[in-house]
Design a protein around this motif. Structure first.
Motif, PDB file in Angstrom:
ATOM      1  N   THR A  90      -1.071  36.840 -23.475  1.00  0.00           N
ATOM      2  CA  THR A  90      -1.558  37.626 -24.596  1.00  0.00           C
ATOM      3  C   THR A  90      -1.470  36.770 -25.850  1.00  0.00           C
ATOM      4  OG1 THR A  90      -1.372  39.747 -25.755  1.00  0.00           O
ATOM      5  CG2 THR A  90       0.690  38.670 -25.149  1.00  0.00           C
ATOM      6  N   SER A  91      -1.730  37.359 -26.986  1.00  0.00           N
ATOM      7  CA  SER A  91      -1.633  36.623 -28.245  1.00  0.00           C
ATOM      8  C   SER A  91      -1.098  37.547 -29.326  1.00  0.00           C
ATOM      9  CB  SER A  91      -2.998  36.061 -28.661  1.00  0.00           C
ATOM     10  OG  SER A  91      -3.918  37.114 -28.857  1.00  0.00           O
ATOM     11  N   LEU A  92      -0.515  36.942 -30.344  1.00  0.00           N
ATOM     12  CA  LEU A  92      -0.094  37.681 -31.522  1.00  0.00           C
ATOM     13  C   LEU A  92      -1.246  37.674 -32.519  1.00  0.00           C
ATOM     14  CD1 LEU A  92       3.487  36.167 -32.057  1.00  0.00           C
ATOM     15  CD2 LEU A  92       2.829  38.115 -30.630  1.00  0.00           C
ATOM     16  N   GLU A  93      -1.610  38.842 -33.022  1.00  0.00           N
ATOM     17  CA  GLU A  93      -2.636  38.937 -34.064  1.00  0.00           C
ATOM     18  C   GLU A  93      -1.958  39.446 -35.329  1.00  0.00           C
ATOM     19  OE1 GLU A  93      -6.284  40.777 -33.015  1.00  0.00           O
ATOM     20  OE2 GLU A  93      -6.693  39.315 -31.424  1.00  0.00           O
ATOM     21  N   ILE A  94      -1.822  38.559 -36.300  1.00  0.00           N
ATOM     22  CA  ILE A  94      -0.976  38.792 -37.462  1.00  0.00           C
ATOM     23  C   ILE A  94      -1.817  39.010 -38.710  1.00  0.00           C
ATOM     24  CG2 ILE A  94       0.830  37.772 -38.910  1.00  0.00           C
ATOM     25  CD1 ILE A  94       1.628  36.135 -36.374  1.00  0.00           C
ATOM     26  N   SER A  95      -1.475  40.059 -39.440  1.00  0.00           N
ATOM     27  CA  SER A  95      -2.102  40.317 -40.735  1.00  0.00           C
ATOM     28  C   SER A  95      -1.008  40.569 -41.761  1.00  0.00           C
ATOM     29  CB  SER A  95      -3.056  41.519 -40.653  1.00  0.00           C
ATOM     30  OG  SER A  95      -2.367  42.685 -40.238  1.00  0.00           O
ATOM     31  N   PHE A  96      -1.374  40.547 -43.034  1.00  0.00           N
ATOM     32  CA  PHE A  96      -0.400  40.671 -44.109  1.00  0.00           C
ATOM     33  C   PHE A  96      -0.802  41.792 -45.058  1.00  0.00           C
ATOM     34  CE2 PHE A  96      -0.317  36.329 -42.594  1.00  0.00           C
ATOM     35  CZ  PHE A  96       1.031  36.040 -42.508  1.00  0.00           C
ATOM     36  N   GLY A 102       5.745  45.709 -50.313  1.00  0.00           N
ATOM     37  CA  GLY A 102       5.890  44.427 -49.643  1.00  0.00           C
ATOM     38  C   GLY A 102       4.611  43.627 -49.553  1.00  0.00           C
ATOM     39  N   ALA A 103       3.670  43.880 -50.467  1.00  0.00           N
ATOM     40  CA  ALA A 103       2.394  43.156 -50.452  1.00  0.00           C
ATOM     41  C   ALA A 103       2.621  41.665 -50.658  1.00  0.00           C
ATOM     42  CB  ALA A 103       1.467  43.705 -51.527  1.00  0.00           C
ATOM     43  N   ILE A 104       1.793  40.856 -49.984  1.00  0.00           N
ATOM     44  CA  ILE A 104       1.911  39.395 -50.045  1.00  0.00           C
ATOM     45  C   ILE A 104       0.638  38.833 -50.673  1.00  0.00           C
ATOM     46  CG2 ILE A 104       2.344  37.304 -48.697  1.00  0.00           C
ATOM     47  CD1 ILE A 104       3.519  39.123 -46.511  1.00  0.00           C
ATOM     48  N   PRO A 105       0.745  38.175 -51.823  1.00  0.00           N
ATOM     49  CA  PRO A 105      -0.441  37.620 -52.491  1.00  0.00           C
ATOM     50  C   PRO A 105      -1.165  36.602 -51.606  1.00  0.00           C
ATOM     51  CG  PRO A 105       1.463  37.617 -53.958  1.00  0.00           C
ATOM     52  CD  PRO A 105       1.977  37.943 -52.599  1.00  0.00           C
ATOM     53  N   ALA A 304      -0.843  42.884 -19.263  1.00  0.00           N
ATOM     54  CA  ALA A 304      -0.344  42.637 -20.612  1.00  0.00           C
ATOM     55  C   ALA A 304      -1.237  43.310 -21.635  1.00  0.00           C
ATOM     56  CB  ALA A 304      -0.303  41.131 -20.892  1.00  0.00           C
ATOM     57  N   PRO A 305      -0.713  43.618 -22.813  1.00  0.00           N
ATOM     58  CA  PRO A 305      -1.609  44.054 -23.892  1.00  0.00           C
ATOM     59  C   PRO A 305      -2.562  42.913 -24.230  1.00  0.00           C
ATOM     60  CG  PRO A 305       0.599  43.592 -24.732  1.00  0.00           C
ATOM     61  CD  PRO A 305       0.692  43.529 -23.249  1.00  0.00           C
ATOM     62  N   PRO A 306      -3.856  43.193 -24.414  1.00  0.00           N
ATOM     63  CA  PRO A 306      -4.797  42.118 -24.756  1.00  0.00           C
ATOM     64  C   PRO A 306      -4.373  41.343 -25.995  1.00  0.00           C
ATOM     65  CG  PRO A 306      -5.964  44.140 -24.228  1.00  0.00           C
ATOM     66  CD  PRO A 306      -4.521  44.499 -24.306  1.00  0.00           C
ATOM     67  N   ALA A 307      -3.666  42.017 -26.907  1.00  0.00           N
ATOM     68  CA  ALA A 307      -3.121  41.375 -28.110  1.00  0.00           C
ATOM     69  C   ALA A 307      -1.958  42.227 -28.591  1.00  0.00           C
ATOM     70  CB  ALA A 307      -4.190  41.258 -29.194  1.00  0.00           C
ATOM     71  N   VAL A 308      -1.063  41.596 -29.333  1.00  0.00           N
ATOM     72  CA  VAL A 308       0.042  42.309 -29.980  1.00  0.00           C
ATOM     73  C   VAL A 308      -0.237  42.257 -31.480  1.00  0.00           C
ATOM     74  CG1 VAL A 308       2.531  42.421 -30.356  1.00  0.00           C
ATOM     75  CG2 VAL A 308       1.643  41.632 -28.159  1.00  0.00           C
ATOM     76  N   HIS A 309      -0.587  43.393 -32.060  1.00  0.00           N
ATOM     77  CA  HIS A 309      -0.954  43.439 -33.471  1.00  0.00           C
ATOM     78  C   HIS A 309       0.307  43.585 -34.322  1.00  0.00           C
ATOM     79  CE1 HIS A 309      -5.230  43.792 -32.495  1.00  0.00           C
ATOM     80  NE2 HIS A 309      -4.864  44.636 -31.535  1.00  0.00           N
ATOM     81  N   MET A 310       0.494  42.660 -35.259  1.00  0.00           N
ATOM     82  CA  MET A 310       1.675  42.646 -36.117  1.00  0.00           C
ATOM     83  C   MET A 310       1.239  42.565 -37.580  1.00  0.00           C
ATOM     84  SD  MET A 310       4.002  39.954 -33.868  1.00  0.00           S
ATOM     85  CE  MET A 310       5.583  40.515 -34.506  1.00  0.00           C
ATOM     86  N   HIS A 311       1.589  43.595 -38.332  1.00  0.00           N
ATOM     87  CA  HIS A 311       1.233  43.650 -39.753  1.00  0.00           C
ATOM     88  C   HIS A 311       2.505  43.439 -40.573  1.00  0.00           C
ATOM     89  CE1 HIS A 311      -1.221  44.629 -43.199  1.00  0.00           C
ATOM     90  NE2 HIS A 311      -0.372  45.566 -43.581  1.00  0.00           N
ATOM     91  N   LEU A 312       2.514  42.401 -41.413  1.00  0.00           N
ATOM     92  CA  LEU A 312       3.736  41.978 -42.093  1.00  0.00           C
ATOM     93  C   LEU A 312       3.779  42.415 -43.551  1.00  0.00           C
ATOM     94  CD1 LEU A 312       3.840  40.191 -39.527  1.00  0.00           C
ATOM     95  CD2 LEU A 312       4.722  38.341 -40.978  1.00  0.00           C
ATOM     96  N   LEU A 384      -8.748  42.873 -43.780  1.00  0.00           N
ATOM     97  CA  LEU A 384      -7.787  41.792 -43.948  1.00  0.00           C
ATOM     98  C   LEU A 384      -8.050  40.691 -42.928  1.00  0.00           C
ATOM     99  CD1 LEU A 384      -4.525  43.942 -44.259  1.00  0.00           C
ATOM    100  CD2 LEU A 384      -5.911  43.010 -46.129  1.00  0.00           C
ATOM    101  N   GLU A 385      -7.755  39.470 -43.323  1.00  0.00           N
ATOM    102  CA  GLU A 385      -7.887  38.362 -42.381  1.00  0.00           C
ATOM    103  C   GLU A 385      -6.785  38.467 -41.331  1.00  0.00           C
ATOM    104  OE1 GLU A 385      -8.402  33.490 -42.290  1.00  0.00           O
ATOM    105  OE2 GLU A 385      -7.946  34.517 -44.179  1.00  0.00           O
ATOM    106  N   VAL A 386      -7.154  38.255 -40.085  1.00  0.00           N
ATOM    107  CA  VAL A 386      -6.213  38.323 -38.971  1.00  0.00           C
ATOM    108  C   VAL A 386      -6.043  36.924 -38.394  1.00  0.00           C
ATOM    109  CG1 VAL A 386      -5.771  39.293 -36.682  1.00  0.00           C
ATOM    110  CG2 VAL A 386      -6.853  40.704 -38.449  1.00  0.00           C
ATOM    111  N   PHE A 387      -4.808  36.528 -38.201  1.00  0.00           N
ATOM    112  CA  PHE A 387      -4.493  35.190 -37.706  1.00  0.00           C
ATOM    113  C   PHE A 387      -3.976  35.307 -36.274  1.00  0.00           C
ATOM    114  CE2 PHE A 387      -3.908  35.382 -42.268  1.00  0.00           C
ATOM    115  CZ  PHE A 387      -4.658  34.297 -42.710  1.00  0.00           C
ATOM    116  N   GLU A 388      -4.641  34.628 -35.364  1.00  0.00           N
ATOM    117  CA  GLU A 388      -4.294  34.728 -33.942  1.00  0.00           C
ATOM    118  C   GLU A 388      -3.439  33.544 -33.498  1.00  0.00           C
ATOM    119  OE1 GLU A 388      -6.396  35.315 -29.548  1.00  0.00           O
ATOM    120  OE2 GLU A 388      -7.598  34.693 -31.276  1.00  0.00           O
TER     121      GLU A 388
END
Length: 421
Positions: A90-96, A102-105, A304-312, A384-388
């Motif tokens: 699977t992969s981690l798909e990360i957004s902010f 907790g916003a990130i510029p 497996a989950p096709p992706a693990v979505h993680m919002h930071l 939002l841009e998603v980083f894989e």
């Protein structure tokens, strides 16, 4: 039941999936053997090569022991990533977070993302000393959290600490290994646990700051999974407090997190709080994660989950309302004797209520963002841009690290140099 080709078998409850095939049974056997081999080799290395160093009365032996323990933590992190790579890809798909708490510029996001020459994301340049919190849906949450730490530039997977039930302390191999990792075992009674937690974390924070080492402490404020058993408990508590219950998460318990932050913050000058909202594809709104993903279904059956979505979200702890800590003595470990007043654990009611409200509001935003993700496929109103990051080891040699292959040679070589000197 048939499976829609656009969704996949992961979107079916485990109870409704086709019978296990021979291929899946062979996969399960291979996973069981390789994972347990890795755990056993890591634990054996701790007993054979590191424990004797811990018993020697020399500073150099204690230093080598500590470095060896960090290596075995990193080895276990590599083992977790490798098991995903081989048995449950699977992969981690990360957004902010862009606008809420907790916003990130954008310029900070650009400094966090590290890419290789092919423009692929290879690591995350996040703060090196932090407390990691997240919603808790499935038992694999902690597995993916450790994998996430593997991709941090600070190699935080080698400096991880978590809390565990005291009953797990003596479980063969796993429990013994967690004792070597210096994890925190609690009896789940705050009358006694709060003092142990404060002392242990204060000691870890003080050492991390003085030695300029990373520190990663993982905590799940909900305390347990969202399930058919825990959902009514959360609802009853919400009714008792006269507040609204959540839809996709449980009401968070603020006590453990507050004690942790109050113990670490005075001793770490730049402590951060990383809040992660996790969503797994295929779990319908208001459904329970364990009905769709278990460690068995993911690694034995290979679903497996096709992706693990993680919002930071990212917070400086100095900006979080954890109360007045001006009377603490950062250079000392708090004396939590019953007749002593330790600021870390003696929290005024008003300060506790202020933090409880802050955390509950954060969890409300988290709950709303999960609902939004189910409706639109994204955590925020704006795109939002998603980083894989594919879950796989970054270097081939780390396959050997996952089984502690290099630890014996390192320890023996160091001891030989000492003997020659």
């Amino acid at each position: 039941m048939t499976v829609d080709s656009t969704t996949g078998i992961h979107s079916l409850p485990i109870s409704q999936r086709p019978p296990t095939s021979w291929k899946q049974k062979l996969r399960a056997l291979a996973f069981f053997f390789i994972f347990n081999l890795g755990c056993s080799m890591i634990n054996a290395s701790q007993f054979v090569f590191l424990l004797p160093l811990r018993l020697l009365p020399f500073k150099w032996s204690r230093s080598l022991y500590d470095e060896g323990i960090r290596y075995t933590k990193g080895a276990f992190g590599c083992l977790l990533v490798l098991m995903c790579q081989w048995f449950s890809p699977t992969s981690l798909e990360i957004s902010f977070e862009a606008n809420g708490k907790g916003a990130i510029p954008q310029d900070v996001i650009e400094s966090i993302i590290v890419r290789d020459k092919e423009d692929k994301v290879v690591s995350l340049n996040l703060p090196s000393k932090f407390v990691y919190i997240a919603n808790h849906q499935i038992y694999a949450d902690w597995w993916y959290a450790w994998c996430f730490l593997y991709y941090m530039s600070s190699e935080a997977h080698r400096y991880i600490y978590i809390t565990l039930k005291k009953s797990l302390r003596w479980v063969p191999v796993v429990g013994w290994g967690m004792q070597f990792f210096d994890f925190i075992f609690l009896a789940r009674s705050w009358a006694s646990d709060r003092r142990q937690l404060a002392v242990h974390l204060s000691s870890l924070g003080k050492a991390a700051e003085s030695d300029q080492m990373p520190l990663a402490f993982i905590l799940y404020p909900e305390g347990t999974l969202v399930s058919k058993d825990t959902r009514p408990i959360s609802k009853r508590f919400a009714d008792k407090m006269g507040i609204n219950d959540m839809s996709h998460v449980l009401l968070p318990r603020s006590t453990g997190l507050l004690y942790s932050l109050r113990s670490l913050s005075p001793r770490i000058s730049d402590l951060h709080l990383i809040d992660v909202t996790m969503v797994y594809p295929g779990i319908p709104p208001l459904a329970y994660g364990q009905d769709y993903y278990t460690l068995r279904s993911m690694f034995f059956d290979g679903v497996a989950p096709p992706a693990v979505h993680m919002h930071l979200r990212l917070f400086k702890v100095e900006e979080v309302p954890i109360g007045d800590l001006s009377d603490t003595e950062p250079s000392k470990i708090p004396d939590t004797s019953p007749d002593k007043h330790a600021v870390e654990v003696e929290i005024p009611t008003a300060e506790k209520e202020a933090f409880d409200l802050w955390l509950r509001n954060l969890w409300q935003e988290k709950d709303e963002s999960i609902g939004r993700f189910h409706r639109s496929g994204r955590f925020s109103e704006e795109k939002l841009e998603v980083f894989e990051i594919p879950l796989k080891l970054r270097r081939t040699r780390e396959i050997f690290d996952a089984f502690c292959f290099f630890l014996p040679a390192t320890v023996i070589g160091y001891l030989w140099s000492k003997l020659k000197a």
